[in-house]
Design an enzyme around this catalytic site. Sequence first.
Site, mmCIF file in Angstrom:
data_model
loop_
_atom_site.group_PDB
_atom_site.id
_atom_site.type_symbol
_atom_site.label_atom_id
_atom_site.label_comp_id
_atom_site.label_asym_id
_atom_site.label_seq_id
_atom_site.Cartn_x
_atom_site.Cartn_y
_atom_site.Cartn_z
ATOM 1 C CD GLN A 199 -3.574 2.296 12.275
ATOM 2 O OE1 GLN A 199 -3.637 2.894 13.342
ATOM 3 N NE2 GLN A 199 -2.603 1.478 11.965
ATOM 4 C CG ASP A 207 -9.485 -0.384 8.902
ATOM 5 O OD1 ASP A 207 -10.475 -1.035 8.530
ATOM 6 O OD2 ASP A 207 -8.341 -0.841 8.920
ATOM 7 N NE ARG A 228 -7.779 -3.392 7.286
ATOM 8 C CZ ARG A 228 -8.280 -4.446 7.894
ATOM 9 N NH1 ARG A 228 -8.242 -5.617 7.321
ATOM 10 N NH2 ARG A 228 -8.809 -4.328 9.082
ATOM 11 C CB SER A 231 -9.874 -2.041 12.146
ATOM 12 O OG SER A 231 -8.823 -2.469 11.337
ATOM 13 C CE1 TYR A 239 -6.911 -8.369 4.910
ATOM 14 C CE2 TYR A 239 -5.626 -7.020 3.409
ATOM 15 C CZ TYR A 239 -6.697 -7.172 4.277
ATOM 16 O OH TYR A 239 -7.545 -6.123 4.505
#
Length: 377
Positions: free
Chosen positions: A127, A130, A122, A133, A226
């Site tokens: 992006q 991803d 990530r 997401s 995270y």
Amino acid sequence: MPIRVAVPRETTPGERRVALIPEVVRKLAKLDIEVLVEAGAGVNAHYPDAEYDAARIVTDTTAMYSEADVVLTVQPPSAEAIDKLREGTLVIGLLLPFQRLEHITRLKERNITSFAMELVPRISRAQSMDVLSSQAAVAGYKAVLMAANLSGRFFPMLTTAAGTIRPVKAVIIGAGVAGLQAIATARRLGAIVEGYDVRAATKEQVESLGAKFIDIDVAAEGTGGYARELTEAEKRQQQAVLAEHIAAADVVITTAALPGRPSPKIIPASMVADMKPGSVIIDLAAEGGGNCELTQAGEQLDHNGVTIYGPLEVPSMLAVHASEMYAKNLLNFLTPMIQDGQLAPDWDDEVIADSALTHAGEIRHEPTRKLVAGDAS
Ligand code: NAD
């Protein structure tokens, strides 16, 4: 010979998405890639075969697998499908590392190079690839619509001849990709929204969407952006503050997750008991056991007038756009691997190296390799 990319029909029950949509197939065709789409592959996502004008529609699954250089899937291929692949074929999809150990072992034994889209790092550069997401955004949006459907209340404030209706109060727990999309969607529908997350960095994001941040004074950033698991004392502190916000809420949407661990239990049964009849909890963490103690995965329950729903396969409920976003993520992942019309993954690129699940007869993802070896330490 051009590179051949195959898109099988998904066979996992409940899966409605398709790995490539017609628009993305056209983009691959412009790169001189031949795309084979199994007949009916897009039907459940409302992309009929006729729309795949740049693809070859195939009905012989065995021939499709044996011709493919690359197989793009949503769910992991079945054991039978793996056995039909040629050695050295690339398989790219949501391959459930940590979970599908038998299938992953089979991929390794058959010398298949597989990339699990869940493992794409990530980082900013990745992006556009991803899928966690893109699919979480779908889930966050849909969760609010499910709550609106199950609630007996309007979300917005209404001023009518029959009086003024007060807006719904929504609490969104977990402000990652799904939670932020849920906040934005609930705000668009006119709700008064509060958001909460254990990562302090989310306060500004929650507030920028017009929601109020519930401040609990527990900061639990883990690694890689995270959250970490809370200590027992932190959990008690969290529950003490959250209890009053949840008791006042008409709608609660929970999205909290910890990487590789069961979902944290944030709403005990006692908190549900204090909620108003007619309130709704949508638990998007149901797959990992749920954020609410009472959630049952895939079920909708009534607990003293409070509806608790733990939906599964949420992105499949919005299959048109979930497939579109997923297909674009795959396109962005696959195209850098193509050099001069040939497949040439750059193993020095961290996006490629970190996403590899199996390659050259080995399991490349270390935690999965340890699990297969029976060493979970
Ligand atoms: P996730 O699905 O793993 O978890 C959802 C949210 O739950 C997270 O925000 C987490 O902090 C929160 N949470 C965990 N335990 C909790 C608890 N006990 N109480 C309350 N909340 C709790 O998260 P995600 O949406 O996948 O995002 C994870 C991280 O990755 C975020 O920092 C996000 O910004 C980052 N990210 C980076 C990129 C990128 O740069 N390519 C893309 C997407 C996400």
